[in-house]
Design a protein around this motif. Structure first.
Motif, PDB file in Angstrom:
ATOM      1  N   ILE A 152       0.049   8.570  20.006  1.00 54.95           N
ATOM      2  CA  ILE A 152       0.263   8.119  18.621  1.00 54.95           C
ATOM      3  C   ILE A 152      -0.996   7.409  18.111  1.00 54.95           C
ATOM      4  O   ILE A 152      -1.340   6.319  18.583  1.00 54.95           O
ATOM      5  CB  ILE A 152       1.483   7.168  18.510  1.00 54.95           C
ATOM      6  N   ILE A 153      -1.645   8.073  17.170  1.00 53.47           N
ATOM      7  CA  ILE A 153      -2.842   7.490  16.557  1.00 53.47           C
ATOM      8  C   ILE A 153      -2.472   7.118  15.130  1.00 53.47           C
ATOM      9  O   ILE A 153      -2.103   7.984  14.329  1.00 53.47           O
ATOM     10  CB  ILE A 153      -4.012   8.521  16.503  1.00 53.47           C
ATOM     11  N   SER A 154      -2.560   5.839  14.832  1.00 53.50           N
ATOM     12  CA  SER A 154      -2.173   5.452  13.459  1.00 53.50           C
ATOM     13  C   SER A 154      -3.367   4.881  12.700  1.00 53.50           C
ATOM     14  O   SER A 154      -4.225   4.206  13.260  1.00 53.50           O
ATOM     15  CB  SER A 154      -0.992   4.496  13.457  1.00 53.50           C
ATOM     16  N   TYR A 155      -3.369   5.214  11.455  1.00 55.00           N
ATOM     17  CA  TYR A 155      -4.386   4.728  10.531  1.00 55.00           C
ATOM     18  C   TYR A 155      -4.188   3.219  10.386  1.00 55.00           C
ATOM     19  O   TYR A 155      -3.055   2.724  10.479  1.00 55.00           O
ATOM     20  CB  TYR A 155      -4.149   5.438   9.193  1.00 55.00           C
ATOM     21  N   VAL A 156      -5.262   2.508  10.112  1.00 55.05           N
ATOM     22  CA  VAL A 156      -5.150   1.058   9.967  1.00 55.05           C
ATOM     23  C   VAL A 156      -4.250   0.703   8.767  1.00 55.05           C
ATOM     24  O   VAL A 156      -3.685  -0.387   8.708  1.00 55.05           O
ATOM     25  CB  VAL A 156      -6.573   0.443   9.895  1.00 55.05           C
ATOM     26  N   ASN A 157      -4.069   1.658   7.856  1.00 50.62           N
ATOM     27  CA  ASN A 157      -3.183   1.450   6.697  1.00 50.62           C
ATOM     28  C   ASN A 157      -1.718   1.599   7.104  1.00 50.62           C
ATOM     29  O   ASN A 157      -0.992   2.477   6.637  1.00 50.62           O
ATOM     30  CB  ASN A 157      -3.460   2.495   5.607  1.00 50.62           C
ATOM     31  N   THR A 158      -1.288   0.739   8.017  1.00 51.15           N
ATOM     32  CA  THR A 158       0.103   0.718   8.472  1.00 51.15           C
ATOM     33  C   THR A 158       0.480  -0.745   8.695  1.00 51.15           C
ATOM     34  O   THR A 158      -0.398  -1.582   8.889  1.00 51.15           O
ATOM     35  CB  THR A 158       0.264   1.458   9.827  1.00 51.15           C
ATOM     36  N   TYR A 159       1.777  -1.023   8.708  1.00 52.55           N
ATOM     37  CA  TYR A 159       2.207  -2.396   8.954  1.00 52.55           C
ATOM     38  C   TYR A 159       2.238  -2.673  10.460  1.00 52.55           C
ATOM     39  O   TYR A 159       2.162  -1.747  11.281  1.00 52.55           O
ATOM     40  CB  TYR A 159       3.566  -2.642   8.296  1.00 52.55           C
ATOM     41  N   ALA A 160       2.341  -3.959  10.784  1.00 49.35           N
ATOM     42  CA  ALA A 160       2.215  -4.399  12.180  1.00 49.35           C
ATOM     43  C   ALA A 160       3.218  -3.707  13.107  1.00 49.35           C
ATOM     44  O   ALA A 160       2.873  -3.342  14.241  1.00 49.35           O
ATOM     45  CB  ALA A 160       2.402  -5.910  12.242  1.00 49.35           C
ATOM     46  N   CYS A 202       0.892  -1.164   0.000  1.00 48.44           N
ATOM     47  CA  CYS A 202       0.000   0.000   0.000  1.00 48.44           C
ATOM     48  C   CYS A 202       0.925   1.208   0.000  1.00 48.44           C
ATOM     49  O   CYS A 202       1.812   1.315   0.864  1.00 48.44           O
ATOM     50  CB  CYS A 202      -0.867  -0.002   1.258  1.00 48.44           C
ATOM     51  N   TYR A 203       0.757   2.098  -0.948  1.00 48.06           N
ATOM     52  CA  TYR A 203       1.627   3.266  -1.074  1.00 48.06           C
ATOM     53  C   TYR A 203       1.680   4.035   0.246  1.00 48.06           C
ATOM     54  O   TYR A 203       2.742   4.454   0.708  1.00 48.06           O
ATOM     55  CB  TYR A 203       1.106   4.150  -2.215  1.00 48.06           C
ATOM     56  N   MET A 204       0.500   4.229   0.847  1.00 50.25           N
ATOM     57  CA  MET A 204       0.463   5.010   2.078  1.00 50.25           C
ATOM     58  C   MET A 204       1.202   4.301   3.223  1.00 50.25           C
ATOM     59  O   MET A 204       1.997   4.914   3.933  1.00 50.25           O
ATOM     60  CB  MET A 204      -0.980   5.269   2.485  1.00 50.25           C
ATOM     61  N   ALA A 205       0.942   3.005   3.406  1.00 50.99           N
ATOM     62  CA  ALA A 205       1.574   2.262   4.505  1.00 50.99           C
ATOM     63  C   ALA A 205       3.096   2.280   4.368  1.00 50.99           C
ATOM     64  O   ALA A 205       3.824   2.247   5.367  1.00 50.99           O
ATOM     65  CB  ALA A 205       1.053   0.832   4.527  1.00 50.99           C
ATOM     66  N   ASN A 206       3.577   2.358   3.133  1.00 49.44           N
ATOM     67  CA  ASN A 206       5.024   2.373   2.907  1.00 49.44           C
ATOM     68  C   ASN A 206       5.671   3.715   3.262  1.00 49.44           C
ATOM     69  O   ASN A 206       6.882   3.841   3.234  1.00 49.44           O
ATOM     70  CB  ASN A 206       5.330   2.056   1.432  1.00 49.44           C
ATOM     71  N   LEU A 207       4.859   4.731   3.558  1.00 53.78           N
ATOM     72  CA  LEU A 207       5.423   6.052   3.848  1.00 53.78           C
ATOM     73  C   LEU A 207       5.736   6.260   5.333  1.00 53.78           C
ATOM     74  O   LEU A 207       6.056   7.363   5.763  1.00 53.78           O
ATOM     75  CB  LEU A 207       4.467   7.150   3.354  1.00 53.78           C
ATOM     76  N   ILE A 208       5.590   5.199   6.108  1.00 51.96           N
ATOM     77  CA  ILE A 208       6.015   5.282   7.520  1.00 51.96           C
ATOM     78  C   ILE A 208       6.647   3.947   7.882  1.00 51.96           C
ATOM     79  O   ILE A 208       6.239   2.909   7.353  1.00 51.96           O
ATOM     80  CB  ILE A 208       4.825   5.616   8.455  1.00 51.96           C
ATOM     81  N   ASN A 209       7.655   3.991   8.747  1.00 48.63           N
ATOM     82  CA  ASN A 209       8.228   2.732   9.228  1.00 48.63           C
ATOM     83  C   ASN A 209       8.534   2.849  10.718  1.00 48.63           C
ATOM     84  O   ASN A 209       8.545   3.946  11.282  1.00 48.63           O
ATOM     85  CB  ASN A 209       9.474   2.333   8.422  1.00 48.63           C
ATOM     86  N   ALA A 210       8.766   1.687  11.334  1.00 47.32           N
ATOM     87  CA  ALA A 210       8.910   1.640  12.789  1.00 47.32           C
ATOM     88  C   ALA A 210      10.103   2.474  13.266  1.00 47.32           C
ATOM     89  O   ALA A 210      10.021   3.156  14.295  1.00 47.32           O
ATOM     90  CB  ALA A 210       9.055   0.197  13.231  1.00 47.32           C
ATOM     91  N   LYS A 211      11.186   2.472  12.504  1.00 48.41           N
ATOM     92  CA  LYS A 211      12.388   3.193  12.929  1.00 48.41           C
ATOM     93  C   LYS A 211      12.090   4.696  13.016  1.00 48.41           C
ATOM     94  O   LYS A 211      12.421   5.370  14.003  1.00 48.41           O
ATOM     95  CB  LYS A 211      13.505   2.924  11.906  1.00 48.41           C
TER      96      LYS A 211
END
Ligand code: SF4
Length: 303
Positions: free
Chosen positions: A109-117, A86-95
């Protein structure tokens, strides 16, 4: 194998293996038609959780399969492709999120469901486009980071005046919609109501008769006594809109409303997925347990 034979085989394998097929509204029409359940990412995961099936075949992008797995760790969650981004999910990472948290320890921290685990695991609560406003209201007296969709965060911040820091992320296909697209569509279809997903820029939500989630748009158009609508979200939604409303007309706001990842799954992929039981979603237990806390918080606050 013909298309009909393949559909029969899919049905047979589903029964034999006690499996169900879930499909997102943005999938190709033929995938939507064979699904046991159709919905948006979070609803489908809740269906997966409450189902007695042993195997869940999730037709959508990777973060959706992950969400189903987090909520149903005892089930086998399969995806017809190994990795559909998902383009959007790829724009944030855990680091990057960890660094933000260290620098901004006072922000919820409120994150959209469009994020990885791993991003969910660092979040206090997740939201979807259907419950974001309700959940943000719960945190209205707090300082918030809303990630990664700057448009939905901006919408909540402008509409309600919440103190929201925005991550610089977006859904590429919704973000590139413009005010001119809306003006043009309205001039071509002057009697049509305009519906848009809040992942689009804020100005567009201000021009809309309805701004809300995919499911919300389907319900709004179906209940409305009007019969023409301009649709500002991914084109896969037209399949269900037209099925439920054969006498109404739907005009896509822009030809660019196509999520390529969502369109890569074919009937053959679903058949092979069930036959070979691949590709299985796996997440390490610690990440899954932490991510589930954020998802459960969302469930609690959306009641
Ligand atoms: S439509 Fe946008 S947010 Fe949805 S899966 Fe595709 S890229 Fe991600």
């Amino acid at each position: 194998m013909t298309k009909e034979e393949m559909i029969k085989e899919i049905e047979r394998l589903k029964k034999e293996k006690n499996a169900i097929i879930l499909a997102h509204y943005y999938q190709n029409g033929e995938i939507q038609d064979i699904a046991d359940y159709l919905g948006d990412s979070y609803n489908l995961s809740v269906i997966a959780k409450n189902s007695d099936a042993k195997i869940i075949v999730f037709c959508g992008v990777l973060f959706m399969g992950e969400t189903a797995k987090i909520l149903s760790p005892e089930k086998k969650v399969l995806m017809p492709h190994k990795y559909l981004p998902c383009y959007m999910a790829n724009l944030i990472n855990a680091k990057a999120l960890k660094k933000y948290k260290e620098e901004n320890p006072d922000r919820v921290i409120i994150s959209y469901v469009n994020t990885y685990a791993d991003v969910k695991a660092l979040s206090d609560c997740t939201v979807t486009s259907s419950n974001a406003l309700k959940i943000l209201e719960h945190y209205k007296d707090k300082k918030i980071l809303y990630c990664p969709d700057k448009n939905l965060g901006n919408y909540a911040s402008k509409e309600y005046g919440y103190d929201i820091d925005l991550w610089d992320g977006c859904c590429q296909i919704h973000d590139r919609l413009t005010v001119d697209d809306v003006k043009k569509a309205k001039s071509e279809h002057p009697n049509a109501l305009f519906c848009v997903h809040p992942e689009a820029p804020y100005e567009l939500t201000q021009m809309a008769d309805y701004a809300g989630s995919t499911k919300g748009i389907i319900e709004y158009c179906t209940k409305s006594d009007k019969d023409e609508f301009i649709i500002g979200t991914e084109m896969g939604i037209l399949h269900e809109l037209e099925k439920r409303n054969p006498n109404k007309k739907f005009y896509l706001l822009s030809k660019g409303l196509l999520c390529k990842s969502m369109k890569l799954i074919s009937l053959e992929d679903v058949y092979k997925c069930l036959l070979n039981e691949e590709y299985e979603v796996t997440i390490d237990k610690d990440t899954m347990d932490k991510a589930r806390v954020a998802l459960d918080k969302m469930l609690e606050l959306s009641k």
